[in-house]
Scaffold this active site. Structure first.
Site, short mmCIF file in Angstrom:
data_model
loop_
_atom_site.label_atom_id
_atom_site.label_comp_id
_atom_site.label_asym_id
_atom_site.label_seq_id
_atom_site.Cartn_x
_atom_site.Cartn_y
_atom_site.Cartn_z
N THR A 24 -22.16 35.55 -3.61
CA THR A 24 -22.26 36.32 -4.85
C THR A 24 -21.43 37.59 -4.81
OG1 THR A 24 -24.50 35.46 -5.22
CG2 THR A 24 -23.92 37.45 -6.41
N SER A 72 -25.48 28.45 -0.36
CA SER A 72 -26.45 27.36 -0.43
C SER A 72 -25.85 26.04 0.00
CB SER A 72 -27.01 27.23 -1.86
OG SER A 72 -25.98 26.87 -2.77
#
Length: 364
Positions: A24, A72
């Site tokens: 992010t 992830s």
């Protein structure tokens, strides 16, 4: 070449290498509102330029691209790559410390994978962000600045791998993501007694060899109330060498799962089982008796995750199995060994892990 482990690296003009892996901190927002990691070279370059503009002049930074994806998607192969990269960076005696930018989803796994291998006194700091790079209140730049300043500070030497986010600084072992969106994304499960009360050998032991995570399958199995043995059996059939069973309370398992564990203890001594807990804080202990209780599990050779939760317990178990299996292969088993000999080596490796587990699982 041996890594530098002395205090000879310069702290007067520190050089910090930033290893980027995406996440992010360099992600962007699509017109539809989705945050997307990857293809982040422009964002990374802008982030490094902004960092250099605010750093003290004596601190030098350079960047090394390692991965570029949402964390992830990371797993054992990515842990191997990141561990190898950090070790390679630290071969250079002019490097004072390392910062790894990383997505927060799986940062806790990468942190312990690094820390288990990190015997070098120079600091390694992991950081990331909860808001995308193009968010009007992006938190990545401040987190990166904090991580670089920490890695450049001599006070951070000999502390191992550190997680730096939201002005919090946490040691790697026991850390976990505790909030999906809050800027203070991580907390650390810790005992009530201070670190200085621990025996020296339990402070922050490192592995005796290099683990290869991609070569060793360890599965985490959620064991909520009423679970049966289906998931445990499926993981065994898929080739798991270790299992981390996430139970309730202080590490207690449903009766049918406990029965499956009892069968494994008899039939598959080459598989190492660890009991963890779905409870966020506190220690997993062998306290309760009865079918599935922690005391009964411990009597069958089930290990306790201690203050680690299932994600980090999985990484630790895979690391110990990998190192133990490598040692057994070097000593006992050659390429032409028959199946029985290899099976005996697997049992010996599992026994070695059980002996060594207590040195790693408590707290650093």
């Amino acid at each position: 070449m041996d890594r530098v482990t002395s205090a000879q690296t310069s702290t007067d003009t520190p050089h910090i290498v930033i290893c980027t892996t995406g996440g992010t901190i360099t992600a962007f927002t699509t017109p539809e509102g989705a945050v997307v990691a990857g293809d982040s070279d422009p964002a990374t370059a802008a982030m490094i330029d902004e960092l250099r503009a605010v750093l003290p002049g004596e601190i030098r930074v350079s960047a090394r691209a390692v991965l570029d994806a949402d964390s992830s998607t990371f797993g054992p192969a990515e842990w191997d790559l990141i561990v190898d990269t950090v070790a390679d960076v630290l071969v250079d005696p002019e490097v004072s410390g390392v910062v790894v930018t990383h997505g927060t989803d799986t940062l806790e796994e990468t942190a312990i994978a690094l820390d288990l291998h990190h015997a070098d006194p120079r600091p390694v700091a992991l950081t990331g962000a909860q808001r995308a790079a193009d968010h009007p209140e992006a938190d990545g730049p401040a987190n990166l600045l904090d991580a670089v300043l920490l890695a450049a500070d001599p006070v951070s030497r000999d502390l191992g791998v550190l997680v730096v986010l939201g002005r919090a600084i946490l040691q790697a072992r026991g850390v976990r993501k505790w909030h999906t969106t809050d800027s203070v994304a991580f907390a650390r499960n810790s005992p009530e007694h201070p670190v200085e009360d621990l025996p020296p050998e339990l402070e922050r032991p490192t592995l005796t060899g290099r683990a290869r995570f991609a070569d060793t399958r360890v599965d985490v199995v959620a064991c909520p109330p009423g679970s049966d043995a289906a998931a445990v059996n499926a993981c065994v059939d898929a080739g798991a060498r270790g299992l981390v069973l996430e139970g309730s309370g202080s590490g207690n398992l449903p009766p049918l799962v406990a029965d499956a564990v009892a069968r494994l203890a008899e039939d598959r001594p080459d598989i190492v089982v660890v009991a963890s807990s779905r409870v966020p804080r506190g220690e997993v202990t062998a306290t309760y008796g009865g079918r599935g209780g922690g005391a009964e599990l411990a009597a069958r050779g089930v290990l306790s995750a201690g203050y680690l939760r299932s994600g980090q317990a999985r990484v630790l178990l895979a690391a110990l199995l990998s190192v133990a299996e490598g040692a057994e292969a070097d000593v006992d088993v050659d390429a032409d060994a028959d199946a029985e000999t290899r099976a005996d080596a697997d049992v010996d490796a599992a026994a070695r892990v059980r002996r060594e587990w207590s040195r790693f699982h408590l707290y650093n």
